[in-house]
Design a protein around this motif. Structure first.
Motif, PDB file in Angstrom:
ATOM      1  N   ARG A  39       0.831  -1.209   0.000  1.00  0.00           N
ATOM      2  CA  ARG A  39       0.000   0.000   0.000  1.00  0.00           C
ATOM      3  C   ARG A  39       0.868   1.263   0.000  1.00  0.00           C
ATOM      4  O   ARG A  39       0.593   2.214  -0.732  1.00  0.00           O
ATOM      5  N   ASP A  40       1.904   1.275   0.855  1.00  0.00           N
ATOM      6  CA  ASP A  40       2.782   2.446   0.937  1.00  0.00           C
ATOM      7  C   ASP A  40       3.482   2.704  -0.395  1.00  0.00           C
ATOM      8  O   ASP A  40       3.554   3.837  -0.855  1.00  0.00           O
ATOM      9  N   TYR A  41       4.012   1.651  -1.004  1.00  0.00           N
ATOM     10  CA  TYR A  41       4.706   1.809  -2.272  1.00  0.00           C
ATOM     11  C   TYR A  41       3.746   2.317  -3.353  1.00  0.00           C
ATOM     12  O   TYR A  41       4.052   3.253  -4.084  1.00  0.00           O
ATOM     13  N   CYS A  42       2.589   1.699  -3.437  1.00  0.00           N
ATOM     14  CA  CYS A  42       1.619   2.060  -4.475  1.00  0.00           C
ATOM     15  C   CYS A  42       1.129   3.492  -4.305  1.00  0.00           C
ATOM     16  O   CYS A  42       0.888   4.194  -5.290  1.00  0.00           O
ATOM     17  N   ALA A  43       0.989   3.932  -3.063  1.00  0.00           N
ATOM     18  CA  ALA A  43       0.525   5.300  -2.811  1.00  0.00           C
ATOM     19  C   ALA A  43       1.480   6.328  -3.405  1.00  0.00           C
ATOM     20  O   ALA A  43       1.039   7.390  -3.853  1.00  0.00           O
ATOM     21  N   THR A  44       2.775   6.014  -3.453  1.00  0.00           N
ATOM     22  CA  THR A  44       3.749   6.977  -4.001  1.00  0.00           C
ATOM     23  C   THR A  44       3.580   7.183  -5.497  1.00  0.00           C
ATOM     24  O   THR A  44       4.034   8.199  -6.029  1.00  0.00           O
ATOM     25  N   VAL A  45       2.920   6.257  -6.177  1.00  0.00           N
ATOM     26  CA  VAL A  45       2.697   6.396  -7.622  1.00  0.00           C
ATOM     27  C   VAL A  45       1.209   6.586  -7.936  1.00  0.00           C
ATOM     28  O   VAL A  45       0.767   6.369  -9.061  1.00  0.00           O
ATOM     29  N   GLY A  46       0.430   6.990  -6.918  1.00  0.00           N
ATOM     30  CA  GLY A  46      -0.970   7.327  -7.135  1.00  0.00           C
ATOM     31  C   GLY A  46      -1.919   6.153  -7.263  1.00  0.00           C
ATOM     32  O   GLY A  46      -3.006   6.298  -7.825  1.00  0.00           O
ATOM     33  N   LEU A  47      -1.533   4.996  -6.732  1.00  0.00           N
ATOM     34  CA  LEU A  47      -2.391   3.814  -6.809  1.00  0.00           C
ATOM     35  C   LEU A  47      -2.786   3.360  -5.412  1.00  0.00           C
ATOM     36  O   LEU A  47      -2.120   3.701  -4.433  1.00  0.00           O
ATOM     37  N   GLU A  48      -3.859   2.594  -5.342  1.00  0.00           N
ATOM     38  CA  GLU A  48      -4.227   1.976  -4.082  1.00  0.00           C
ATOM     39  C   GLU A  48      -4.468   0.487  -4.301  1.00  0.00           C
ATOM     40  O   GLU A  48      -4.898   0.075  -5.375  1.00  0.00           O
ATOM     41  N   LEU A  49      -4.157  -0.275  -3.277  1.00  0.00           N
ATOM     42  CA  LEU A  49      -4.368  -1.717  -3.316  1.00  0.00           C
ATOM     43  C   LEU A  49      -5.798  -2.014  -2.884  1.00  0.00           C
ATOM     44  O   LEU A  49      -6.237  -1.577  -1.825  1.00  0.00           O
ATOM     45  N   ILE A  50      -6.518  -2.739  -3.721  1.00  0.00           N
ATOM     46  CA  ILE A  50      -7.842  -3.236  -3.370  1.00  0.00           C
ATOM     47  C   ILE A  50      -7.658  -4.723  -3.098  1.00  0.00           C
ATOM     48  O   ILE A  50      -7.293  -5.481  -3.990  1.00  0.00           O
ATOM     49  N   LEU A  51      -7.888  -5.119  -1.857  1.00  0.00           N
ATOM     50  CA  LEU A  51      -7.660  -6.492  -1.420  1.00  0.00           C
ATOM     51  C   LEU A  51      -8.944  -7.011  -0.786  1.00  0.00           C
ATOM     52  O   LEU A  51      -9.404  -6.477   0.216  1.00  0.00           O
ATOM     53  N   ASP A  52      -9.533  -8.003  -1.407  1.00  0.00           N
ATOM     54  CA  ASP A  52     -10.758  -8.604  -0.882  1.00  0.00           C
ATOM     55  C   ASP A  52     -10.418 -10.031  -0.459  1.00  0.00           C
ATOM     56  O   ASP A  52     -10.372 -10.946  -1.280  1.00  0.00           O
ATOM     57  N   GLU A  53     -10.159 -10.185   0.844  1.00  0.00           N
ATOM     58  CA  GLU A  53      -9.753 -11.495   1.352  1.00  0.00           C
ATOM     59  C   GLU A  53     -10.888 -12.502   1.271  1.00  0.00           C
ATOM     60  O   GLU A  53     -10.658 -13.681   0.999  1.00  0.00           O
ATOM     61  N   ALA A  54     -12.119 -12.048   1.495  1.00  0.00           N
ATOM     62  CA  ALA A  54     -13.272 -12.964   1.467  1.00  0.00           C
ATOM     63  C   ALA A  54     -13.468 -13.558   0.073  1.00  0.00           C
ATOM     64  O   ALA A  54     -13.729 -14.755  -0.068  1.00  0.00           O
ATOM     65  N   GLU A  55     -13.345 -12.726  -0.959  1.00  0.00           N
ATOM     66  CA  GLU A  55     -13.561 -13.188  -2.335  1.00  0.00           C
ATOM     67  C   GLU A  55     -12.282 -13.736  -2.966  1.00  0.00           C
ATOM     68  O   GLU A  55     -12.334 -14.422  -3.979  1.00  0.00           O
ATOM     69  N   GLY A  56     -11.127 -13.388  -2.394  1.00  0.00           N
ATOM     70  CA  GLY A  56      -9.868 -13.969  -2.864  1.00  0.00           C
ATOM     71  C   GLY A  56      -9.253 -13.309  -4.068  1.00  0.00           C
ATOM     72  O   GLY A  56      -8.741 -13.986  -4.954  1.00  0.00           O
ATOM     73  N   TYR A  57      -9.258 -11.969  -4.118  1.00  0.00           N
ATOM     74  CA  TYR A  57      -8.583 -11.275  -5.212  1.00  0.00           C
ATOM     75  C   TYR A  57      -8.002  -9.953  -4.726  1.00  0.00           C
ATOM     76  O   TYR A  57      -8.430  -9.404  -3.706  1.00  0.00           O
ATOM     77  N   ALA A  58      -7.018  -9.478  -5.468  1.00  0.00           N
ATOM     78  CA  ALA A  58      -6.401  -8.180  -5.176  1.00  0.00           C
ATOM     79  C   ALA A  58      -6.006  -7.538  -6.500  1.00  0.00           C
ATOM     80  O   ALA A  58      -5.613  -8.233  -7.444  1.00  0.00           O
ATOM     81  N   TYR A  59      -6.123  -6.211  -6.556  1.00  0.00           N
ATOM     82  CA  TYR A  59      -5.725  -5.473  -7.752  1.00  0.00           C
ATOM     83  C   TYR A  59      -5.404  -4.038  -7.363  1.00  0.00           C
ATOM     84  O   TYR A  59      -5.654  -3.619  -6.232  1.00  0.00           O
ATOM     85  N   LEU A  60      -4.846  -3.302  -8.311  1.00  0.00           N
ATOM     86  CA  LEU A  60      -4.510  -1.903  -8.095  1.00  0.00           C
ATOM     87  C   LEU A  60      -5.459  -1.019  -8.883  1.00  0.00           C
ATOM     88  O   LEU A  60      -5.872  -1.377  -9.982  1.00  0.00           O
ATOM     89  N   ARG A  61      -5.781   0.145  -8.301  1.00  0.00           N
ATOM     90  CA  ARG A  61      -6.543   1.151  -9.048  1.00  0.00           C
ATOM     91  C   ARG A  61      -6.017   2.521  -8.648  1.00  0.00           C
ATOM     92  O   ARG A  61      -5.359   2.676  -7.616  1.00  0.00           O
ATOM     93  N   HIS A  62      -6.324   3.497  -9.472  1.00  0.00           N
ATOM     94  CA  HIS A  62      -5.905   4.861  -9.163  1.00  0.00           C
ATOM     95  C   HIS A  62      -6.665   5.343  -7.943  1.00  0.00           C
ATOM     96  O   HIS A  62      -7.866   5.130  -7.834  1.00  0.00           O
ATOM     97  N   ARG A  63      -5.928   5.974  -7.054  1.00  0.00           N
ATOM     98  CA  ARG A  63      -6.592   6.471  -5.850  1.00  0.00           C
ATOM     99  C   ARG A  63      -7.171   7.853  -6.129  1.00  0.00           C
ATOM    100  O   ARG A  63      -6.718   8.567  -7.023  1.00  0.00           O
ATOM    101  N   ALA A  64      -8.183   8.197  -5.367  1.00  0.00           N
ATOM    102  CA  ALA A  64      -8.809   9.511  -5.511  1.00  0.00           C
ATOM    103  C   ALA A  64      -7.814  10.591  -5.101  1.00  0.00           C
ATOM    104  O   ALA A  64      -7.034  10.414  -4.160  1.00  0.00           O
ATOM    105  N   ILE A  65      -7.856  11.702  -5.811  1.00  0.00           N
ATOM    106  CA  ILE A  65      -6.930  12.806  -5.536  1.00  0.00           C
ATOM    107  C   ILE A  65      -7.584  13.746  -4.530  1.00  0.00           C
ATOM    108  O   ILE A  65      -8.737  14.155  -4.706  1.00  0.00           O
ATOM    109  N   ALA A  66      -6.829  14.087  -3.495  1.00  0.00           N
ATOM    110  CA  ALA A  66      -7.321  15.013  -2.478  1.00  0.00           C
ATOM    111  C   ALA A  66      -7.324  16.432  -3.046  1.00  0.00           C
ATOM    112  O   ALA A  66      -6.514  16.752  -3.938  1.00  0.00           O
TER     113      ALA A  66
END
Length: 195
Positions: A39-66
């Protein structure tokens, strides 16, 4: 393997697409263990980790800009989907919701003919069944390429609906598609009246 090497491997896999617990079992637990660093690494390049442990998948998406934050160039490109591919995604999402509401098995398996039958209701009548199925195969291959369907081994026309579809086709996406569908319908009616 050191945490540093695992982190690099995880980041490369996530930059390439979706990481599934059932498809990448050897990387799933390291992702859970190292998710803070990912998460920390991805945040530096404007991405966020989406991790759904219940469903069993993870991916990256652009995070919202403040507000007041500079916008970074996009690392993950947006893709414009054709009407038939969008329609298939909506119909599969609806089928997945119905399947989940019924309970039972966790894997939704659906056949090409079932999908074609549902899509047919929303497409202009062609009268050419073979052509419709050829086009359907093209559209389904695109949905597979996007990662929302998985072709079952040894069963060419049977697919598992990947649960990540729930994250992609959310209420906002459905609303935008409904607006597009209304525009498509208005255009079709105007075309018929002009004929």
């Amino acid at each position: 393997m050191s945490d540093h090497n695992r982190l690099g491997q995880l980041l490369v896999i996530l930059f390439q697409g979706v990481l599934y617990r059932d498809g990448d079992a050897a990387l799933w637990q390291p992702l859970i263990d190292l998710q803070g660093r990912v998460r920390d690494y991805c945040a530096t390049v404007g991405l966020e980790l989406i991790l759904d442990e219940a469903e069993g998948y993870a991916y990256l998406r652009h995070r919202a800009i403040a507000p007041g934050e500079p916008e970074l160039p996009r690392l993950i490109q947006r893709r414009q989907l054709s009407y038939p591919v969008s329609l298939i995604l909506v119909l599969l999402r609806k089928k997945l919701a119905e399947f989940d509401a019924a309970g039972g098995d966790t894997r939704l398996v659906i056949g090409r003919d079932q999908i074609a039958e549902q899509v047919r209701l929303f497409l202009p009548e062609t009268g050419n069944e073979a052509r419709l199925l050829d086009r359907m195969d093209t559209h389904l291959n695109k949905v597979i390429e996007l990662g929302f369907l998985h072709r079952l081994r040894g069963q060419e026309h049977q697919f598992e609906v990947r649960r990540i579809l729930k994250a992609f086709v959310d209420a906002q996406w459905l609303s935008a598609f409904e607006q597009r569908l209304a525009q498509y319908g208005a255009h079709a009616v105007a075309g018929e009246e002009g004929a």
